[in-house]
Design a protein around this motif. Structure first.
Motif, mmCIF file in Angstrom:
data_model
loop_
_atom_site.group_PDB
_atom_site.id
_atom_site.type_symbol
_atom_site.label_atom_id
_atom_site.label_comp_id
_atom_site.label_asym_id
_atom_site.label_seq_id
_atom_site.Cartn_x
_atom_site.Cartn_y
_atom_site.Cartn_z
ATOM 1 N N SER A 257 5.994 42.071 48.953
ATOM 2 C CA SER A 257 3.985 42.561 50.136
ATOM 3 C C SER A 257 3.618 42.509 48.972
ATOM 4 O O SER A 257 3.521 43.874 48.459
ATOM 5 N N TRP A 259 -0.418 41.986 48.848
ATOM 6 C CA TRP A 259 -1.326 41.366 49.362
ATOM 7 C C TRP A 259 -3.441 42.536 48.890
ATOM 8 O O TRP A 259 -3.852 42.051 48.948
ATOM 9 N N TYR A 263 -7.328 42.233 48.747
ATOM 10 C CA TYR A 263 -7.485 43.029 49.975
ATOM 11 C C TYR A 263 -8.770 44.454 49.438
ATOM 12 O O TYR A 263 -9.870 44.292 49.488
ATOM 13 N N ASN A 358 2.010 38.560 51.907
ATOM 14 C CA ASN A 358 2.523 38.080 50.943
ATOM 15 C C ASN A 358 1.091 37.608 50.468
ATOM 16 O O ASN A 358 0.834 36.672 51.746
ATOM 17 N N LYS A 359 0.946 37.267 49.136
ATOM 18 C CA LYS A 359 -0.629 36.991 48.382
ATOM 19 C C LYS A 359 -1.193 35.511 49.140
ATOM 20 O O LYS A 359 -2.252 35.601 49.026
ATOM 21 N N TYR A 362 -2.022 35.531 52.769
ATOM 22 C CA TYR A 362 -3.877 36.337 52.950
ATOM 23 C C TYR A 362 -5.072 35.378 52.194
ATOM 24 O O TYR A 362 -5.961 35.276 52.393
ATOM 25 N N ARG A 363 -4.234 34.687 50.867
ATOM 26 C CA ARG A 363 -5.380 33.742 50.401
ATOM 27 C C ARG A 363 -5.659 33.164 50.392
ATOM 28 O O ARG A 363 -7.145 32.727 50.465
#
Length: 735
Positions: A257, A259, A263, A358-359, A362-363
């Motif tokens: 996790s 993300w 943000y 997950n980065k 989200y990206r």
């Protein structure tokens, strides 16, 4: 004529951090150049040390606020004024904030009541026009009002503000009338003045630091949920268990996790403003311009603001002053990118599962959003006045015209990738316009050395127009066409029809007018006793014809007990007793009550917002979902009383003020249930009473007096206790 620009000798750069902003100020050492110069200055060490250590009761000490990156009038008042409560529902810059004075006047059943409970805000005597809640009539959810939803009180730059005062006294509120029934915040900007021509430059730059948070993934959430399902869940609950938590091999939800770095980011804050002031005693001016950026480290939300203001005073005769002012601001708001803010407007889209923590996932979402989403939010605000003040042999006349205008636009496009195969488009344009025409005539009688009597008669006429045009559309031909293009040829059969979108139009407007007449008498006895009485008559177009007018009044008294009895006290340096009582009418925010039973575009029967057409044909019906409106609706009014004592000790180094108040809002409207066979969801009835009682306490202390090579230190604290009680319901209903 030649002008020389001096950079003051001995200047230095002051850096200090406060409230998350690194600020810079230039300072001089008290050098005063020749008359024909332009001076670039900032607050000097002597000016900072000589700050008023104690602010006046009910007023904010402005200078400390100029060192903080606050962006709105609500934030300026928050924590600085006793009896004032400011609610910030979001940390997003530029969003609506709520300002209440001495409690709320009615139950908050929806967002509409938030608008009806707000205190009035005056800028140089102009009651600022705000958004009207009628837009909620077409919204299924009221998370945010349609349009840019930008805080209209975020237009002020603190470096252009002279004073901010809260008005709670019933007699003063009676002078302001129904617009200020919920209390008032009185803001005065810096005015033109005579003297040396001077340029002031103020600036700060800093950042909102990135937040450090610990994020969770599917493992944590699964462990949290399962005990409740095991203990209380049914078989159906098990079948409906979230799909993204069922598969523990899904690395997107059960993996890292990480993300938060996408943000939360460091965001720059800055302000640069310039003012130019000067002129003679017969004609002088002031110009102010500024650029400001306020931001939050979360989701790249920000507000960009540009200010410009110009004021001028002219004395064509020694006893006549002509003043004018124009003040403008333009704001660009960068909104958040979360689901709730989007889906509240773009329904019927569904959200099956949340974005994975997950980065990489989200990206990809942010990349899609930044490349294909359009969300432009712009707000423009302009205020101005033209005023004439004449004084001759005790007679004075003060009159003029003023206006306030603000408009907002929002253009939105969401692609199919974010709405499960269906794209969405909306366009909003709305404005609020207020025009005020006022005149007052007064005369001061000096009866003898002990008695003075001041009389004043006044008239005020105010019109307000709230209007918006809103259209939203689905099923566009593709994600490249982000505009709703219509046929512009009036001779064609498809004139103004959309090409490729399913469009729904929602235009609306409301007009209101208030006419007022008032009289005021103020008597002073030996500079010890002041008594003021006010009577006013107000008429509103929002009221029904048999209840157009309301008579309000107020009376106040102040007695200088120290001067009368305690002149030789070594501890006390001042002691005042005050008392005030008044009644003020309350304005309605909706014009549909003025006509009694009415028709409207309300063809909905499912609880959804009103539908304006059926099968493409416009239609009207009775307001079944909005509620029945009958006849005999009276003016609601607020009745309040205040008793206070203010004391100064140790040569006013310590000042204490205590006010005890009781405020009751009476005869307010409330939708009450009706039998189902009537077909209406509710019917509006008058008779709801709400009481707010409590106390306001303010304590100010000058701990260190300013002096040479010595810092100044003052402390300010305020406390408000408020008890809110629903006293009565319409038609004798029980609580």
């Amino acid at each position: 004529m030649r002008r020389t620009c001096y950079l003051l000798p001995g200047h230095r750069l002051l850096l200090f951090r406060q409230s998350g902003a690194l600020q810079t100020h230039q300072s001089d050492q008290g050098y005063y150049p020749p008359k024909d110069t332009i001076v670039i200055t900032g607050p000097t060490p002597k000016q900072v040390a000589a700050l008023p250590s104690l602010s006046k009761d009910g007023q904010i000490n402005i200078r400390p606020l100029s060192y903080t990156p606050f962006i709105s009038a609500q934030q300026y008042a928050k924590g600085n004024l006793a009896g004032v409560y400011v609610q910030e529902p979001s940390g997003e810059p530029g969003t609506d904030q709520n300002l209440f004075i001495r409690g709320i006047a009615m139950p908050l059943l929806s967002k509409r009541e938030l608008f009806d409970n707000q205190a009035a805000v005056y800028l140089n005597g102009i009651p600022l026009a705000t958004e009207n809640p009628f837009a909620y009539e077409i919204q299924q959810y009221d998370f945010n009002r349609i349009g840019p939803a930008t805080n209209l009180l975020a237009t002020l730059n603190i470096d252009n503000v002279e004073s901010i005062e809260v008005i709670k006294d019933p007699a003063k509120l009676a002078i302001l009338g129904p617009v200020a029934a919920n209390g008032a915040i009185w803001i005065t900007t810096r005015a033109a003045r005579s003297g040396y021509r001077q340029i002031n430059v103020n600036a700060y730059i800093g950042f909102a630091p990135q937040e450090r948070v610990t994020a969770i993934n599917g493992v944590y959430e699964n462990k949290f949920r399962l005990p409740f399902y095991d203990r209380y869940g049914t078989l159906a609950d098990r079948f409906n268990y979230p799909a993204y938590l069922k598969d523990s091999s899904n690395a997107d939800y059960y993996g890292r996790s990480n993300w938060t770095d996408l943000y939360y980011k460091n965001q720059p804050l800055y302000n640069l403003d310039l003012s130019l002031t000067g002129g003679s005693e017969r004609a002088n001016f002031r110009f102010f311009g500024a650029g400001t950026r306020n931001a939050n480290s979360a989701d790249e939300t920000a507000l960009q603001r540009y200010n410009a203001s110009f004021s001028i005073n002219v004395l064509p005769l020694s006893w006549v002053t002509v003043s004018s002012m124009i003040n403008a601001a333009h704001m660009i708001r960068h909104r958040n990118r979360n689901f709730v803010d989007r889906l509240a407007e773009a329904l019927p889209a569904r959200c099956i599962e949340p974005i994975a923590p997950n980065k990489n996932v989200y990206r990809a979402y942010l990349s899609e959003f930044d490349e294909n989403v359009k969300d432009d939010n712009k707000t423009t605000s302009v205020q101005g006045y033209f005023n004439i003040l004449a004084k001759m042999k005790g007679i004075r006349y003060n009159g003029g015209i003023s206006f306030d205008y603000n408009e907002g636009t929002r253009d939105v496009f969401y692609p199919t990738q974010l709405l499960e195969g269906n794209n969405f488009l909306s366009n909003y344009f709305g404005f609020n316009q207020r025009f005020i025409f006022n005149n007052t005539l007064g005369y001061t009688f000096t009866i003898n050395k002990d008695h003075k009597l001041d009389l004043e008669l006044g008239q005020n006429y105010q019109t307000t127009l709230n209007k918006f045009e809103y259209a939203y559309a689905y099923n566009g031909p593709n994600n490249f066409i982000k505009l709703n293009i219509v046929e512009g040829d009036i001779n064609k059969t498809n004139y103004l029809r959309s090409n490729g979108f399913d469009v729904f139009y929602h235009p609306s407007n409301q007009k209101a007018a208030v006419a007022s007449f008032f009289g005021k008498a103020a008597w002073n006895y030996k500079e010890l006793l002041d008594v003021t009485a006010v009577v006013r008559r107000d008429g509103s177009s929002l009221m029904q014809q048999d209840n157009r007018w309301y008579t309000g009044f107020g009376v106040s008294a102040s007695y200088d007990l120290y001067k009368a009895l305690l002149k030789e006290s070594k501890v006390l340096s001042s002691l005042h007793l005050t008392a005030s009582y008044g009644r003020n009418g309350k304005l309605l925010s909706d014009d549909r009550f003025a006509g009694g039973p009415n028709y409207r575009s309300d063809l909905s029967w499912t609880g959804a917002p009103a539908i304006g057409s059926f099968a493409g044909l416009p239609g009207i019906s009775r307001p079944y979902t909005a509620g029945w409106v009958g006849y005999g609706i009276p003016w609601a009014y607020v009745e309040q009383a205040t008793v206070g004592i203010a004391a100064g000790l140790l040569q006013d180094k310590l000042q204490v003020r205590l006010d005890v108040y009781s405020k009751t809002d009476k005869d307010m409207l409330l939708p009450v249930p009706v039998p189902a066979e009537y077909g209406y969801r509710s019917a509006y009835a008058a008779g709801m009473d709400v009481n707010n009682s409590g106390l306001d306490l303010t304590v100010q202390a000058a701990v260190l007096a300013p002096g040479k090579n010595r810092p100044a230190l003052s402390l300010h604290a305020n406390l408000n206790y408020n008890r809110n009680e629903l006293k009565a319901l319409p038609n004798g209903l029980q609580k």
